[in-house]
Design an enzyme around this catalytic site. Sequence first.
Site, PDB file in Angstrom:
ATOM      1  CG  HIS A 163      -2.024   1.068   1.425  1.00  0.00           C
ATOM      2  ND1 HIS A 163      -2.981   1.013   1.940  1.00  0.00           N
ATOM      3  CD2 HIS A 163      -2.004   2.204   0.594  1.00  0.00           C
ATOM      4  CE1 HIS A 163      -3.841   2.119   2.023  1.00  0.00           C
ATOM      5  NE2 HIS A 163      -3.152   2.896   0.921  1.00  0.00           N
ATOM      6  CG  HIS A 178      -1.105   6.132  -2.666  1.00  0.00           C
ATOM      7  ND1 HIS A 178      -2.367   6.073  -3.330  1.00  0.00           N
ATOM      8  CD2 HIS A 178      -1.314   5.737  -1.393  1.00  0.00           C
ATOM      9  CE1 HIS A 178      -3.372   5.403  -2.564  1.00  0.00           C
ATOM     10  NE2 HIS A 178      -2.682   5.262  -1.279  1.00  0.00           N
ATOM     11  CG  HIS A 212      -7.844   3.453  -0.335  1.00  0.00           C
ATOM     12  ND1 HIS A 212      -6.871   2.783  -1.400  1.00  0.00           N
ATOM     13  CD2 HIS A 212      -6.902   3.964   0.328  1.00  0.00           C
ATOM     14  CE1 HIS A 212      -5.725   3.371  -1.389  1.00  0.00           C
ATOM     15  NE2 HIS A 212      -5.378   4.236  -0.370  1.00  0.00           N
ATOM     16  CD  GLU A 261      -7.571   6.589   4.464  1.00  0.00           C
ATOM     17  OE1 GLU A 261      -8.162   6.488   2.966  1.00  0.00           O
ATOM     18  OE2 GLU A 261      -6.494   7.211   4.530  1.00  0.00           O
ATOM     19  CG  ASP A 319      -1.492   5.614   2.710  1.00  0.00           C
ATOM     20  OD1 ASP A 319      -1.709   5.454   1.581  1.00  0.00           O
ATOM     21  OD2 ASP A 319      -2.559   6.246   3.503  1.00  0.00           O
ATOM     22  CG  ASP A 320       0.113   8.922   0.656  1.00  0.00           C
ATOM     23  OD1 ASP A 320       0.282   8.753  -0.624  1.00  0.00           O
ATOM     24  OD2 ASP A 320      -1.084   8.786   1.180  1.00  0.00           O
TER      25      ASP A 320
END
Length: 332
Positions: free
Chosen positions: A9, A11, A189, A192, A270-271
């Site tokens: 996961h 991005h 997703h 969340e 994630d980011d």
Amino acid sequence: MPIPKAELHLHIEGTLEPELAFELAARNGVRLPYADTEELRKAYLFDDLQSFLDLYYSLMAVLRTEDDFEALAEAYLARAAAQGVRHAEIFFDPQAHTARGVSIGTVVEGLGRALDRSRERHGISTRLILCFLRDQSAESALATLDAARPYLHRIVGIGLDSAEVGHPPAKFREVYAVASALGLRKVAHAGEEGPPSYITEALDVLGVERIDHGLRALEDPELVARLVRDRVPLTLCPLSNVRLRAVDVLEAHPLGRMMDAGLMCTVNSDDPAYFGGYVDDTFLAVRAALGLSESRLRELARNSFLAAFLDDEEGLRERYLAEVEAYEFGTG
Ligand code: ADE
Ligand code: ZN
């Protein structure tokens, strides 16, 4: 040495570090509304998912050419290797680029250049997952999948991201059916910020194989029983959840309770450029904050390879799993 792991996961646009953002801005003649990297970093105080997404999409203005996407992926892979990542399944958001006049071919070919040499250069096998922006229309998602057809040999599957609440999975029933018929793998997703019913809907209506986040699953005991029974992998992102204020503090994160309940959890970044850490930083942080045992950490690493889309590569999953079992935790 960090424990070997897969990142499921991630991005790629969320790996854009301020230094690279300014370098690409200069190269492309794009003006950023921040004086320097320090001022930009000061903007990384988010109230929720939307406040992050606003900045995340606006910074993408610096990504224009194949070279830019190659540089972005190369920088991520170098960092990931140092974090013990052996396999990475990388999300990208084509609609965020095509809306700015950057073609999906530029994105995929640019990323592909770095991915193609990743095993040799960084020891990391890779996959690409095309994500649809759920706050855009179902028609736009279908058009995006159509535009991706010439590049499907580079893409293992599809995902669903961006602003969750008010955009339930069922909105994308059709594009998931088309993707399925094309042989693409499916994730989304869910849970969340959105309710646990979105997780159920992603499984029932979209037929997803993994849930990205799934943070709110524990709110629905029936759903938990199903996720445990079917061993549905959840790609949790604890540092993201703290930064986007889905949980108050890392010590309150449900990861430990979710593992105790028998859920198949993985831990991801994630980011990472925005949320204060890459994936092994996340492992170390949850270990400290939640007091996870070595056996739990090994379980997370094992799950990451079990949940990876590695089936078509002879022996790779087994090799990675053997590395996890052979890993010895250090003292520091
Ligand atoms: N796009 C990038 N990061 C995201 C996240 N955490 N949730 C939804 N969409 C995203
Ligand atoms: Zn995400």
